[in-house]
Each structure stands twice: as structure tokens, then as C-alpha cells.
Design a protein around this motif. Structure first.
Motif, short mmCIF file in Angstrom:
data_model
loop_
_atom_site.label_atom_id
_atom_site.label_comp_id
_atom_site.label_asym_id
_atom_site.label_seq_id
_atom_site.Cartn_x
_atom_site.Cartn_y
_atom_site.Cartn_z
N ASN A 90 3.70 3.11 6.35
CA ASN A 90 4.07 4.46 5.93
C ASN A 90 5.40 4.86 6.56
OD1 ASN A 90 4.03 7.59 6.82
ND2 ASN A 90 3.05 7.38 4.84
N SER A 121 7.54 8.54 6.62
CA SER A 121 7.49 9.94 6.21
C SER A 121 8.46 10.78 7.03
CB SER A 121 6.08 10.51 6.40
OG SER A 121 5.16 9.87 5.55
N ILE A 140 -0.72 12.35 9.97
CA ILE A 140 -0.34 10.94 10.07
C ILE A 140 -0.57 10.43 11.49
CG2 ILE A 140 1.63 9.34 9.97
CD1 ILE A 140 2.72 11.08 7.66
N ILE A 151 4.23 2.57 11.06
CA ILE A 151 4.39 3.98 10.68
C ILE A 151 5.67 4.49 11.31
CG2 ILE A 151 3.48 6.32 10.93
CD1 ILE A 151 0.68 5.20 10.68
N ILE A 168 -0.79 0.77 1.81
CA ILE A 168 0.23 1.81 2.01
C ILE A 168 -0.49 3.14 2.24
CG2 ILE A 168 2.12 3.08 0.91
CD1 ILE A 168 2.79 0.54 -0.65
N ASP A 178 -0.58 7.17 2.01
CA ASP A 178 -0.01 8.32 1.30
C ASP A 178 -0.70 9.58 1.80
OD1 ASP A 178 1.25 9.81 -1.10
OD2 ASP A 178 -0.91 10.15 -1.36
N ARG A 182 4.70 6.48 -3.36
CA ARG A 182 3.88 5.50 -2.63
C ARG A 182 2.91 4.77 -3.58
NH1 ARG A 182 6.93 7.70 0.42
NH2 ARG A 182 8.14 6.14 -0.70
N THR A 185 -5.20 7.30 0.89
CA THR A 185 -4.56 8.56 0.51
C THR A 185 -5.44 9.77 0.81
OG1 THR A 185 -3.54 9.78 -1.34
CG2 THR A 185 -5.45 8.40 -1.85
#
Length: 317
Positions: A166, A168, A177, A193, A231, A233, A245, A258
Motif C-alpha cells: 500500500n 497512501s 492503515i 506500506i 494490495i 485499499d 488499487r 479493502t
């Protein structure tokens, strides 16, 4: 056919729209608002602009943007179609200038009206408005379309370095997260991440998260995704539209974890490939990583490619 794309292309997603149109044989131009930055001769002019905004509601940056758009349009001439992505970032005057230079004025939004209310305020200036947010389409009469698979659909890879990937911005998603990263650390799942943005000196950083101000390119994103089994999201609160994503995952046959429950409404949803987690009760079941990815039918995948997206937006079929 002459087509112009106007967008604030921070990450490079929009460049794939241009590439697709060129491949289809059109005369294409891209006015990238990211590059339209005022260059002040010295600090005095920067200070002067600050007080002009404060005292007289005059912003040289806005004036510069409008003039730059006008200059670009004079150079390329009348367009058959102009597509604006994130039209809410443009002034009414800039939108008027663009409207006068095309036969078909189109908007696309990959954000919701609840997040950026100006989307609604400028909608009546367009012939067609597309949105990835189904709720907004139902409420305001926009045309629904998702984001797209911007690269090639690649062969699956089993060469994994990470369980989860990830990248972000440091926004209101970051605390969640970080909580997910804690869970991954507790279960000894190796992950990549990266949280991008300014971090307070007093912020308690989570182990194995990369905190940085540096963004990475889409090529690096694709590489890191290819090295990961899944992945991550995390959707913005109130947003149900699908982020890029999901389409990065589709293009590389990757699993997705997700927080966006609306994914169940899409034809490529498969609980073997997509795990929905609750924001208030994070539970990452190890069985999800142990089960093999279930391939998505090619007919379904083709619907989400950039070439299909372009055909729909510009009514090329």
C-alpha cells in the motif's frame, strides 16, 4: 477528431488516457494543470500575491492558470471534445474558456460530491458528467463509470516478497492503515506500506511502515504490487467508488484487502480474491493468503481496460 484532456495529473494516471487516444489515431493534447505554476521573480511578488488574495480577493495563481489555458487553446485551435478531470479545481472563468473551444464538453470525477461539493456547482457547464460514485450518479444524474486498468494485463506472478502492499497520502486514512500494519506485525506478515506526507515529530511511528515525503512513480507502484500477494485499499469515509488499487490488482491478478463494502456489487468480486475488513474490528484471516487466486474471466477484465474506458467517455462505439 481533435481531443484535449485537462487534468491535474499528479500521479500519471491521466497520461494513459492520452496514450490510448493517440493509439486510436486521434489528434490529442493534454493541458496538465500540475505544470501551470506561477513563477515569481522574487519573494516580493509572492508576498504581494498573498496580500492581494487577503485584501482584494485577487489571486495571481488563478489568473495565471486561466491565461495559460487560453494560450494553449489558441495554439491548438477548436476541439471536437474536451475532457476535464476534477473540474472542481478550475474557476468558472477557466471552464467558460474551455467550453467555448469545443463542441463536446465532458467532465469525469473520481471523487464524491460529499468530499468536494464544488463538483455539483460546476456540473451544469458540461454536456456530460461521468462519476465513479454510484450514489452521485443516482442523485444528480451523472453517468456511472469506474476508474480503469491503465497498464497491460499481465501474467500472474508467484514471486512474492510481501504479503501486502500500500502507498497512501498522510490523510484521514493513515490511522486506520497504521492499525492494519500493527495487526500484520503481530502475525509476522511482511508488508510494504508507505505513508507520504509531513509527519509530526510527536507521532508514534509504526514499525515497518515507511514514512516519507517522497511519492513513487506508477512504474514503482506496479513493481511493488507485482512483488506482493495482495494490495491494501482503504477508502475515504463516505466514498464508495473504486480506487485505482482495484484495477492495479486486476491487471496483475492480485488479491485485495479493502474497507470498501461496495465492492460486492461488482462483477469481478470473488471472496477468494477480495477480503472486506471492518474499520472498527480489523480481522485478517490467514486463510485468505493461503488460498490460490481465482482468475477473472477475460470478458470481464476487458470491460475495465483504458481503451474501453476511452470509447465510453468519448462515445467512440
Amino acid at each position: 477528431m481533435k481531443i484535449t484532456l485537462v487534468s491535474m495529473d499528479f500521479n500519471g494516471y491521466d497520461s494513459y488516457i492520452v496514450k490510448s487516444l493517440i493509439k486510436k489515431g486521434f489528434d490529442v493534447h493534454h493541458i496538465n494543470l500540475k505544470s501551470l505554476k506561477v513563477k515569481y521573480p522574487n519573494i516580493f511578488y509572492r508576498i504581494l500575491n498573498f496580500f492581494s488574495k487577503l485584501l482584494f480577493s485577487q489571486n495571481n495563481k488563478i489568473k495565471y492558470q486561466k491565461n495559460a489555458i487560453e494560450k494553449a487553446l489558441v495554439k491548438i485551435g477548436k476541439q471536437d471534445s474536451i475532457l476535464v478531470i476534477r473540474a472542481d479545481l478550475l474557476t468558472n472563468e477557466s471552464l467558460r474558456v474551455l467550453r467555448n473551444h469545443t463542441n463536446q464538453f465532458i467532465a469525469y470525477h473520481y471523487d464524491s460530491v460529499s468530499k468536494f461539493p464544488r463538483i455539483l456547482q460546476v456540473s451544469d457547464k458540461f454536456d456530460r458528467v461521468y462519476s465513479f460514485e454510484k450514489k452521485d450518479c443516482l442523485k444528480y444524474g451523472y453517468i456511472f463509470i469506474t476508474n480503469y486498468i491503465y497498464g497491460k494485463i499481465e501474467k500472474p506472478s508467484n514471486n512474492f516478497q510481501y504479503y501486502l502492499f500500500n502507498v497512501s497520502s498522510n490523510d484521514n486514512r493513515a490511522p486506520l492503515i497504521e492499525r492494519i500494519a500493527k495487526k500484520l506485525n503481530e502475525n509476522n506478515y511482511k508488508f510494504y506500506i508507505r505513508i507520504v506526507g509531513t509527519i509530526s515529530k510527536n507521532h508514534k511511528k509504526i514499525e515497518n511502515i515507511i514514512y516519507t515525503k517522497k511519492y513513487i512513480s506508477l512504474e514503482e507502484v506496479k513493481k511493488l504490487a507485482s512483488e506482493s500477494m495482495a494490495i491494501l485499499d482503504v477508502n475515504v469515509p463516505g466514498q464508495e467508488g473504486l480506487s485505482f488499487r482495484f484495477f492495479e490488482a486486476l491487471s496483475q491478478s492480485k488479491k485485495i484487502i479493502t474497507t470498501n463494502r461496495s465492492i460486492k456489487d461488482y462483477d469481478f468480486y470473488n471472496e477468494n480474491n477480495i477480503m472486506i475488513i471492518e474499520k472498527d474490528n480489523i480481522n485478517i484471516n490467514s486463510d485468505f493468503f493461503n488460498k490460490s487466486y481465482v482468475p477473472i474471466d477475460k470478458c470481464i477484465l476487458s470491460k475495465y481496460t483504458i481503451d474501453e474506458w476511452v470509447d465510453e467517455i468519448f462515445k467512440l462505439r
